[in-house]
Write a protein that holds these residues in place. Sequence first.
Motif, PDB file in Angstrom:
ATOM      1  N   ALA A 103     -13.195  16.119  -7.409  1.00 27.25           N
ATOM      2  CA  ALA A 103     -12.086  15.409  -8.043  1.00 27.25           C
ATOM      3  C   ALA A 103     -12.066  13.927  -7.691  1.00 27.25           C
ATOM      4  N   LEU A 104     -12.846  13.521  -6.679  1.00 23.56           N
ATOM      5  CA  LEU A 104     -12.795  12.135  -6.228  1.00 23.56           C
ATOM      6  C   LEU A 104     -13.893  11.310  -6.881  1.00 23.56           C
ATOM      7  N   PRO A 105     -13.607  10.048  -7.228  1.00 21.00           N
ATOM      8  CA  PRO A 105     -14.653   9.158  -7.746  1.00 21.00           C
ATOM      9  C   PRO A 105     -15.754   8.941  -6.712  1.00 21.00           C
ATOM     10  N   ARG A 106     -16.958   8.650  -7.180  1.00 24.00           N
ATOM     11  CA  ARG A 106     -18.068   8.421  -6.261  1.00 24.00           C
ATOM     12  C   ARG A 106     -17.930   7.091  -5.541  1.00 24.00           C
ATOM     13  N   ASN A 107     -17.269   6.122  -6.173  1.00 12.35           N
ATOM     14  CA  ASN A 107     -17.032   4.827  -5.530  1.00 12.35           C
ATOM     15  C   ASN A 107     -15.974   4.995  -4.439  1.00 12.35           C
ATOM     16  N   PRO A 108     -16.307   4.756  -3.167  1.00 12.95           N
ATOM     17  CA  PRO A 108     -15.332   4.981  -2.089  1.00 12.95           C
ATOM     18  C   PRO A 108     -14.056   4.151  -2.243  1.00 12.95           C
ATOM     19  N   ALA A 109     -14.189   2.910  -2.752  1.00 10.52           N
ATOM     20  CA  ALA A 109     -13.004   2.071  -2.912  1.00 10.52           C
ATOM     21  C   ALA A 109     -12.024   2.671  -3.913  1.00 10.52           C
ATOM     22  N   LEU A 110     -12.543   3.328  -4.957  1.00  9.53           N
ATOM     23  CA  LEU A 110     -11.676   3.991  -5.928  1.00  9.53           C
ATOM     24  C   LEU A 110     -11.225   5.361  -5.435  1.00  9.53           C
ATOM     25  N   ALA A 111     -12.048   5.997  -4.606  1.00  8.43           N
ATOM     26  CA  ALA A 111     -11.689   7.324  -4.091  1.00  8.43           C
ATOM     27  C   ALA A 111     -10.499   7.256  -3.148  1.00  8.43           C
ATOM     28  N   VAL A 112     -10.304   6.128  -2.475  1.00  3.83           N
ATOM     29  CA  VAL A 112      -9.204   6.012  -1.506  1.00  3.83           C
ATOM     30  C   VAL A 112      -7.840   6.200  -2.162  1.00  3.83           C
ATOM     31  N   PRO A 113      -7.471   5.413  -3.204  1.00  5.35           N
ATOM     32  CA  PRO A 113      -6.153   5.641  -3.807  1.00  5.35           C
ATOM     33  C   PRO A 113      -6.028   6.988  -4.493  1.00  5.35           C
ATOM     34  N   VAL A 114      -7.132   7.504  -5.050  1.00  6.80           N
ATOM     35  CA  VAL A 114      -7.074   8.823  -5.686  1.00  6.80           C
ATOM     36  C   VAL A 114      -6.788   9.899  -4.648  1.00  6.80           C
ATOM     37  N   ALA A 115      -7.439   9.809  -3.495  1.00  8.22           N
ATOM     38  CA  ALA A 115      -7.202  10.773  -2.428  1.00  8.22           C
ATOM     39  C   ALA A 115      -5.779  10.652  -1.894  1.00  8.22           C
ATOM     40  N   GLY A 116      -5.282   9.411  -1.807  1.00  4.10           N
ATOM     41  CA  GLY A 116      -3.903   9.234  -1.375  1.00  4.10           C
ATOM     42  C   GLY A 116      -2.923   9.840  -2.355  1.00  4.10           C
ATOM     43  N   ALA A 117      -3.180   9.642  -3.651  1.00  5.78           N
ATOM     44  CA  ALA A 117      -2.292  10.217  -4.664  1.00  5.78           C
ATOM     45  C   ALA A 117      -2.374  11.735  -4.693  1.00  5.78           C
ATOM     46  N   ALA A 118      -3.501  12.310  -4.259  1.00  8.62           N
ATOM     47  CA  ALA A 118      -3.636  13.772  -4.242  1.00  8.62           C
ATOM     48  C   ALA A 118      -2.629  14.413  -3.300  1.00  8.62           C
ATOM     49  N   GLY A 119      -2.182  13.659  -2.311  1.00  6.37           N
ATOM     50  CA  GLY A 119      -1.178  14.194  -1.406  1.00  6.37           C
ATOM     51  C   GLY A 119       0.143  14.498  -2.079  1.00  6.37           C
ATOM     52  N   VAL A 120       0.405  13.881  -3.239  1.00  2.07           N
ATOM     53  CA  VAL A 120       1.658  14.116  -3.957  1.00  2.07           C
ATOM     54  C   VAL A 120       1.697  15.533  -4.516  1.00  2.07           C
ATOM     55  N   VAL A 121       0.549  16.088  -4.854  1.00  2.00           N
ATOM     56  CA  VAL A 121       0.521  17.407  -5.499  1.00  2.00           C
ATOM     57  C   VAL A 121      -0.065  18.493  -4.605  1.00  2.00           C
ATOM     58  N   LEU A 122      -0.521  18.121  -3.411  1.00  2.66           N
ATOM     59  CA  LEU A 122      -1.115  19.107  -2.506  1.00  2.66           C
ATOM     60  C   LEU A 122      -0.355  19.085  -1.189  1.00  2.66           C
TER      61      LEU A 122
END
Length: 328
Positions: A83-102
């Motif tokens: 579910a995370l982008p391969r670019n680490p800089a983009l994966a950071v906010p996506v992973a942070g937002a994942a906490g809202v639903v997990l």
Amino acid sequence: MNRAAPAGERPPGAIPPSVAVTGAVSLLLVAALAVPVLGHPGFRAWQTVCVALTVQALPFLLFGTVVSGAVNAFVPERVFARALPRNPALAVPVAGAAGVVLPGCECASVPVAGSLIRRGVAPAAAFAFLLSAPAVNPVVLVSTAVAFPGRPDMVAARLVASLATAATMGWLWLRWGRPEWLRMPARHTGHRPGHSRWEEFRIGFQHDFLHAGGFLVVGAMAAACFNVLVPRSVLDAFADSPWLSVLFLAALAIVLAVCSEADAFVAASLTGFSPTARLTFMVVGPMVDVKLIALQAGTFGRPFAVRFSAATAVVAVTCACLTGWWLL
């Protein structure tokens, strides 16, 4: 065969009469002193505050640990990686937002983050999830709304400040983090092939609930002591200063180590402090407290825990203050 003790000698292990008498007298004195204390109005007030905080927070803690155990047992780790982008800089906010639903409590987020790193997720993204999952999940946001009725701005402020802290820390690690600070975790989390998922769920739920429940009770007792024992003049000395009140509640959140599903009720009870100071308490607590520092040191190593916890505390206080100035 055991030799009988000579006349006038005590058998081995026997308690001397003087010690027994002293112990009995001490117990009687403690009981005599406790009777008036138990009936004192101050103790009754402490009891009321402690029980009220525990009863209010317990349903949210129960639900949060149930969901956390289910995610750990039934959701494969590869789901997070894909579910995370391969670019680490983009994966950071996506992973942070994942906490809202997990949803996940603080205790569960540390081993989950270690599992993500072992499965190939960038450490910066795993750390963003580690910070956001216990701070902005649905259980925490609902409990905040219940603890602060009629204050949707407090819920929004907590969400914004926590997400900003998680993303900032992920990017900071991406820029300045060093691999030698991080001890790669060898501990297994998630489903083990050949094992019952329901049994893993039961074990995970039992561990998280009992572990976090203990901290909840201790935090409720400490908050009750804080409300009953600390003189109003001392509170006013901190509460009257915008900066001192923020730093004081940030330090209190680190020491009390109240679980994120319950900390909103503790913050709501601190009525003498400003909304921004209470927001700081709720932002700092789920990300930096004494039990999390210990868990991080055990999972990732002490060099990581010391640096990461100190930086997180500074970033969390800064984000909470900026968000409080903007929204509250």
